[in-house]
Enzyme design. Structure first.
Site, PDB file in Angstrom:
ATOM      1  CE  LYS A  73      -6.073  11.048  -7.703  1.00  0.00           C
ATOM      2  NZ  LYS A  73      -5.540  10.026  -6.962  1.00  0.00           N
ATOM      3  CB  VAL A  94     -11.801  11.290   1.773  1.00  0.00           C
ATOM      4  CG1 VAL A  94     -11.536  10.551   2.920  1.00  0.00           C
ATOM      5  CG2 VAL A  94     -12.148  10.471   0.777  1.00  0.00           C
ATOM      6  CG  ASN A 124      -3.982   5.970  -0.656  1.00  0.00           C
ATOM      7  OD1 ASN A 124      -5.141   6.481  -0.604  1.00  0.00           O
ATOM      8  ND2 ASN A 124      -3.066   6.132   0.553  1.00  0.00           N
ATOM      9  CE1 TYR A 184      -5.847  15.055  -6.432  1.00  0.00           C
ATOM     10  CE2 TYR A 184      -7.999  15.570  -7.240  1.00  0.00           C
ATOM     11  CZ  TYR A 184      -7.041  14.759  -6.417  1.00  0.00           C
ATOM     12  OH  TYR A 184      -7.612  13.679  -5.723  1.00  0.00           O
ATOM     13  CB  THR A 233      -7.317  13.209   3.509  1.00  0.00           C
ATOM     14  OG1 THR A 233      -7.641  14.035   2.096  1.00  0.00           O
ATOM     15  CG2 THR A 233      -8.216  11.910   3.466  1.00  0.00           C
ATOM     16  CB  ILE A 252      -0.666  -0.030   1.158  1.00  0.00           C
ATOM     17  CG1 ILE A 252      -1.637  -1.144   1.378  1.00  0.00           C
ATOM     18  CG2 ILE A 252      -1.789   1.249   1.225  1.00  0.00           C
ATOM     19  CD1 ILE A 252      -2.475  -1.525   2.600  1.00  0.00           C
TER      20      ILE A 252
END
Length: 237
Positions: free
Chosen positions: A155, A186, A84, A151, A188, A8
């Site tokens: 993605k 999220v 991730n 970004y 974060t 991960i």
């Protein structure tokens, strides 16, 4: 669930850390790759931390090769890679973005997951174990936004890359299952960075602040639980 091992990226915080913890709680082995340190090894003996900056794309194959050398591959029933780690910045109009900022972003958020996937598939092709790859994406890969060109582009690239690799793997005798996952909004550090910008610097900062203040953000743990379900999902025919 059998003997499972997962690699991960971005396990020092956020979603990556939560996914690692959930897997470790289930008795899985986890190799975490992150630029920062991690204390997960203090709590879980099945956690191995690999401190590595994914910006160094030329060192990635060595890292994956070294990790796989430590895994008793014959006894593993499932081995997975969760891409991730990503970065959000630069968050500004493209004519204000420097070449270095664009390059670092694309290395970490797009080139690194591509190389990690390439290396993981290559070094596990001899295995009979089930192989799973999850690429964490974003709605930004489908919806353009001002000041988010790098970004959104990285993605969108992750989305297309995943589809291409899935087509390649479909004809293999033991295909690596590869899926892309959009976690939604999220809570974060990436979100905190976005809402901390001034409106002059980043036009959408107010929208990010509103989403946070209205309680519209998911917790990293809830997203990690969704990823765990994907890891445990039935094999597609």
């Amino acid at each position: 669930m059998g003997n499972r091992t997962f690699i991960i990226t971005g396990t020092s915080k956020g979603i990556g850390r939560q996914v690692a913890e959930l897997c470790l709680e289930k008795g899985d082995s986890v190799y975490g790759i992150a630029r920062g340190a991690s204390d997960l090894g203090n709590t879980y003996e099945r956690y191995t931390h690999v401190q590595f900056n994914l910006e160094d794309i030329h060192g990635i194959d060595d890292v994956i090769s070294r990790i796989l050398e430590q895994i008793p591959l014959l006894s593993v029933e499932c081995i997975g890679l969760i891409n991730n780690a990503a970065m959000l910045e630069p968050l500004k109009p493209i004519d204000q973005c420097l070449a270095d900022e664009i390059s670092i972003h694309l290395n970490i958020s797009l080139a690194a997951p591509m190389i990690l996937t390439s290396s993981f598939i290559h070094h596990t092709n001899h295995m009979t174990a089930r192989r799973k790859i999850i690429n964490v994406s974003s709605a930004s890969g489908s919806y353009p936004a001002p000041s988010m060109a790098t970004y959104c582009t990285s993605k969108a690239g992750i989305n297309m890359f995943t589809q291409c690799v899935a087509m390649e793997q479909a004809s293999q005798s033991n295909p690596a299952e590869i899926i892309v996952f959009d976690p939604g909004m999220v809570d974060t550090e990436l979100q905190a960075v976005a809402r901390g910008k001034s409106a002059e610097e980043f036009a959408l900062s107010g929208a990010f602040r509103d989403a946070y203040e209205l309680g519209q953000l998911k917790s990293p743990r809830d997203v990690a639980l969704e990823i765990l379900k994907l890891l445990e999902g039935a094999k597609e025919q």
